[in-house]
Design an enzyme around this catalytic site. Sequence first.
Site, PDB file in Angstrom:
ATOM      1  N   ASP A  80      40.548  40.063  37.988  1.00  0.00           N
ATOM      2  CA  ASP A  80      41.466  41.016  38.606  1.00  0.00           C
ATOM      3  C   ASP A  80      40.811  41.660  39.820  1.00  0.00           C
ATOM      4  OD1 ASP A  80      43.690  42.600  39.013  1.00  0.00           O
ATOM      5  OD2 ASP A  80      43.736  43.433  36.993  1.00  0.00           O
ATOM      6  N   ALA A  82      40.461  45.291  42.388  1.00  0.00           N
ATOM      7  CA  ALA A  82      40.285  46.740  42.168  1.00  0.00           C
ATOM      8  C   ALA A  82      40.406  47.438  43.515  1.00  0.00           C
ATOM      9  CB  ALA A  82      38.943  47.031  41.526  1.00  0.00           C
ATOM     10  N   ASP A  83      40.614  48.743  43.446  1.00  0.00           N
ATOM     11  CA  ASP A  83      40.703  49.539  44.677  1.00  0.00           C
ATOM     12  C   ASP A  83      39.383  50.212  45.003  1.00  0.00           C
ATOM     13  OD1 ASP A  83      43.589  49.105  45.115  1.00  0.00           O
ATOM     14  OD2 ASP A  83      43.703  50.050  43.158  1.00  0.00           O
ATOM     15  N   GLY A  94      45.283  49.971  40.354  1.00  0.00           N
ATOM     16  CA  GLY A  94      46.673  50.411  40.343  1.00  0.00           C
ATOM     17  C   GLY A  94      47.275  50.602  41.718  1.00  0.00           C
ATOM     18  N   GLY A  95      46.493  50.238  42.753  1.00  0.00           N
ATOM     19  CA  GLY A  95      47.043  50.308  44.112  1.00  0.00           C
ATOM     20  C   GLY A  95      48.337  49.508  44.223  1.00  0.00           C
ATOM     21  N   GLU A 102      47.589  45.725  33.472  1.00  0.00           N
ATOM     22  CA  GLU A 102      46.220  45.273  33.762  1.00  0.00           C
ATOM     23  C   GLU A 102      45.237  45.824  32.735  1.00  0.00           C
ATOM     24  OE1 GLU A 102      46.513  44.734  38.614  1.00  0.00           O
ATOM     25  OE2 GLU A 102      45.969  46.687  37.815  1.00  0.00           O
TER      26      GLU A 102
HETATM   27  C1  5RP Z   1      47.104  46.349  41.261  1.00  0.00           C
HETATM   28  C2  5RP Z   1      45.638  46.482  41.378  1.00  0.00           C
HETATM   29  C3  5RP Z   1      44.964  45.616  42.371  1.00  0.00           C
HETATM   30  O1  5RP Z   1      44.059  44.807  41.712  1.00  0.00           O
HETATM   31  C4  5RP Z   1      44.258  46.471  43.367  1.00  0.00           C
HETATM   32  O2  5RP Z   1      45.206  47.341  43.973  1.00  0.00           O
HETATM   33  C5  5RP Z   1      43.580  45.641  44.463  1.00  0.00           C
HETATM   34  O3  5RP Z   1      44.537  44.963  45.201  1.00  0.00           O
HETATM   35  P1  5RP Z   1      44.169  44.030  46.431  1.00  0.00           P
HETATM   36  O4  5RP Z   1      43.331  42.930  45.893  1.00  0.00           O
HETATM   37  O5  5RP Z   1      45.499  43.607  46.974  1.00  0.00           O
HETATM   38  O6  5RP Z   1      43.407  44.871  47.445  1.00  0.00           O
HETATM   39  O7  5RP Z   1      44.989  47.246  40.701  1.00  0.00           O
HETATM   40  O8  5RP Z   1      47.631  47.263  40.356  1.00  0.00           O
END
Ligand code: 5RP
Length: 222
Positions: A80, A82-83, A94-95, A102
């Site tokens: 996954d 992450a922000d 959660g962005g 998740e």
């Molecule tokens: C979604 C998330 C994403 O994993 C997080 O926001 C990162 O997203 P990205 O890879 O597009 O920067 O937590 O709920």
Amino acid sequence: MDTKQLAGEKAVEYVKDGMQLGLGTGSTVYWTILKLAELVKKGLDIRCVPTSKSTEKIAENLGIPLVSLSAINHLDLTIDGADEVNPNFDLIKGGGGALLREKMVASISQRLLIVIDESKYVSHLGEFSLPVEIVPFGWEMTSKQISRLGCNPRLRTKENSPFVTDNGNYILDCYFEKIQNPSTLNSALNMIPGVVENGLFVHMADTIVIGNRSGNVEILKK
Ligand code: 5RP
């Protein structure tokens, strides 16, 4: 190559034949999903639980075998995005609004591998507003209670209406600036009636794959 792509593609090296996988959400893990689809076409045998409707759609269209969370007891690995990630491997997620699914998927996963670009590896969590999923009923009251923990919650919107998650809930984006103790805040938030889940992932990730601007990939392991 794009730093997200670098990290996302590298992650497939951790996937082995026969694994049950959690498939994260977002623009970094998107590259993982694309690579996995290529490998599936070549015969890789995996079954995946998607963490959002959008990931489900992408994976389905690419022919990746999917299974529902209810049909399995454990996952070998979840990949996954992450922000934010701190040196203890605590995360803000959660962005993209998928934090509840998740976290549920990660919680039954033997390993959680996080793919990020280097801008997201930070000394302290909190500069990125922490997403908190709440029920719509009385959301203003929930917001007030959350603000007492030392932040300024903002209701996430989309096209001038509240953003609605895959689970029919709202999201408050809560700016804390610097989260001193992610574990304490995680518990305090989840004690507030009306809060469904928050985007702090504490003691869950074991591997961080970071795409650098120099074109290298850095792997951090617990
Ligand atoms: C979604 C998330 C994403 O994993 C997080 O926001 C990162 O997203 P990205 O890879 O597009 O920067 O937590 O709920």
